[in-house]
Enzyme design. Structure first.
Site, mmCIF file in Angstrom:
data_model
loop_
_atom_site.group_PDB
_atom_site.id
_atom_site.type_symbol
_atom_site.label_atom_id
_atom_site.label_comp_id
_atom_site.label_asym_id
_atom_site.label_seq_id
_atom_site.Cartn_x
_atom_site.Cartn_y
_atom_site.Cartn_z
ATOM 1 N NE ARG A 1 -8.206 7.549 4.538
ATOM 2 C CZ ARG A 1 -9.032 7.177 5.511
ATOM 3 N NH1 ARG A 1 -10.169 7.814 5.694
ATOM 4 N NH2 ARG A 1 -8.720 6.181 6.305
ATOM 5 C CG HIS B 1 -5.519 -1.872 9.375
ATOM 6 N ND1 HIS B 1 -5.223 -1.244 10.549
ATOM 7 C CD2 HIS B 1 -5.918 -0.892 8.524
ATOM 8 C CE1 HIS B 1 -5.466 0.047 10.440
ATOM 9 N NE2 HIS B 1 -5.871 0.290 9.209
ATOM 10 N N GLY B 2 -2.055 -2.808 10.091
ATOM 11 C CA GLY B 2 -1.188 -2.775 11.268
ATOM 12 C C GLY B 2 -0.077 -3.806 11.267
ATOM 13 N NE ARG C 1 -7.380 11.353 5.637
ATOM 14 C CZ ARG C 1 -7.787 10.789 6.770
ATOM 15 N NH1 ARG C 1 -6.955 10.049 7.479
ATOM 16 N NH2 ARG C 1 -9.020 10.952 7.202
ATOM 17 C CD GLU D 1 -7.090 -6.040 3.433
ATOM 18 O OE1 GLU D 1 -7.409 -5.576 2.320
ATOM 19 O OE2 GLU D 1 -6.363 -5.434 4.232
ATOM 20 C CG ASN E 1 -1.809 1.160 1.348
ATOM 21 O OD1 ASN E 1 -1.400 2.288 1.115
ATOM 22 N ND2 ASN E 1 -3.052 0.918 1.714
ATOM 23 C CB THR F 1 -9.225 1.638 7.590
ATOM 24 O OG1 THR F 1 -8.753 2.201 6.381
ATOM 25 C CG2 THR F 1 -10.589 1.010 7.374
ATOM 26 C CG HIS G 1 -8.239 4.273 1.268
ATOM 27 N ND1 HIS G 1 -8.395 4.096 2.624
ATOM 28 C CD2 HIS G 1 -9.451 4.659 0.799
ATOM 29 C CE1 HIS G 1 -9.664 4.370 2.959
ATOM 30 N NE2 HIS G 1 -10.305 4.716 1.873
ATOM 31 C CG ASP H 1 -3.091 4.684 0.882
ATOM 32 O OD1 ASP H 1 -3.177 4.583 -0.358
ATOM 33 O OD2 ASP H 1 -3.937 4.214 1.667
ATOM 34 C CG HIS H 2 0.873 6.249 4.902
ATOM 35 N ND1 HIS H 2 -0.072 7.231 5.140
ATOM 36 C CD2 HIS H 2 0.358 5.105 5.403
ATOM 37 C CE1 HIS H 2 -1.091 6.706 5.788
ATOM 38 N NE2 HIS H 2 -0.860 5.415 5.948
ATOM 39 C CD GLU I 1 -7.244 -0.106 1.544
ATOM 40 O OE1 GLU I 1 -7.524 0.864 2.259
ATOM 41 O OE2 GLU I 1 -6.291 -0.847 1.759
#
Ligand code: PXP
Length: 237
Positions: free
Chosen positions: A44, A190-191, A48, A150, A6, A100, A42, A8-9, A69
């Protein structure tokens, strides 16, 4: 075990300065070259991090799989129909959250999701639902026509002590077996990070992990290629 990265960041960092760098497209290509089986982003409602421009360019350049996503809204259905990612992952979304929070509540919106999934499938898109490790939610995912689920590993990742961690791990394990028994393809995420991923890798029903923050955070120190390769090593059994 496959790894979907992912990105996104990477975009979060770019948006922090409203700048042109770092370029998420370049990050996606590097992740693929390092061995990732897919790229996740993702889009959004508040834009963002990932922008539509990123999504369109990703669709053109990546050679593995693109997983978008998104929330199950009319706005996003339009985007998905236009971009045609390989997979859409439906997630809950609220503007105040940092990331999320929990899986999608499927049971309470079966009618909406059934028709929503039909629209996505008509466009040739495979549909995943991000879901908590709960049997009734997994059954509802099957009912609304999901191709895959998922399983949310967030609670496992956030456990405050070993006992809690084991309890949450067992929930993920049982949910994976249950989902597989229902005939659903099973992913998780996630995480997850370099320290907590191993027990999840050992769950045989899970075929792919979606990991973002930990890889991007490590990439800031060692570079993205190295960060992806280190994670892939942990995913080999
Ligand atoms: N899966 C889903 C559905 C997510 O929303 C996220 C976060 O965007 C991830 C996986 C990746 O989580 P993390 O960034 O903590 O690795």
């Amino acid at each position: 075990m496959k790894l979907a990265v992912n990105i996104d960041h990477i975009a979060t960092l770019r948006q922090a300065r409203a700048a042109r760098e770092p370029e998420p497209i370049l990050a996606a290509l590097l992740a693929e070259q390092a061995g990732a089986s897919g790229i996740v982003c993702h889009l959004r409602g508040d834009r963002r991090h990932i922008q539509e421009r990123d999504l369109k360019l990703l669709r053109q350049v990546i050679v593995t799989k693109l997983n978008l996503e998104m929330a199950a809204t009319e706005e996003m259905l339009k985007v998905a129909r236009e971009v045609k990612p390989d997979t859409v992952s439906l997630v809950p979304e609220s503007p105040e959250e940092i990331t999320t929070q929990g899986g999608l509540e499927v049971i309470n919106q079966k009618d909406h999701l059934t028709s929503y999934l039909q629209e996505l499938k008509k466009a040739g898109i495979k549909v995943s639902i991000f879901v908590d490790p709960l049997e009734n939610q997994l059954e509802a995912c099957q009912t609304v026509g999901a191709d895959l689920v998922e399983i949310n590993t967030g609670k496992y990742a956030d456990a405050r002590n070993e006992q809690e961690r084991q309890t949450n791990l067992e929930e993920v394990r049982q949910a994976a077996a249950f989902a597989s028994h229902l005939g659903l393809e099973v992913h998780a995420g996630h995480g997850l990070d370099y320290h907590n991923v191993q027990p999840i890798v050992d769950i045989k029903e899970i075929s792919e992990l979606s990991i973002g923050f930990a890889i991007v955070a490590r990439a800031a120190i060692v570079g993205l290629t190295q960060a992806v390769k280190e994670m892939l090593e942990l995913l080999q059994k």
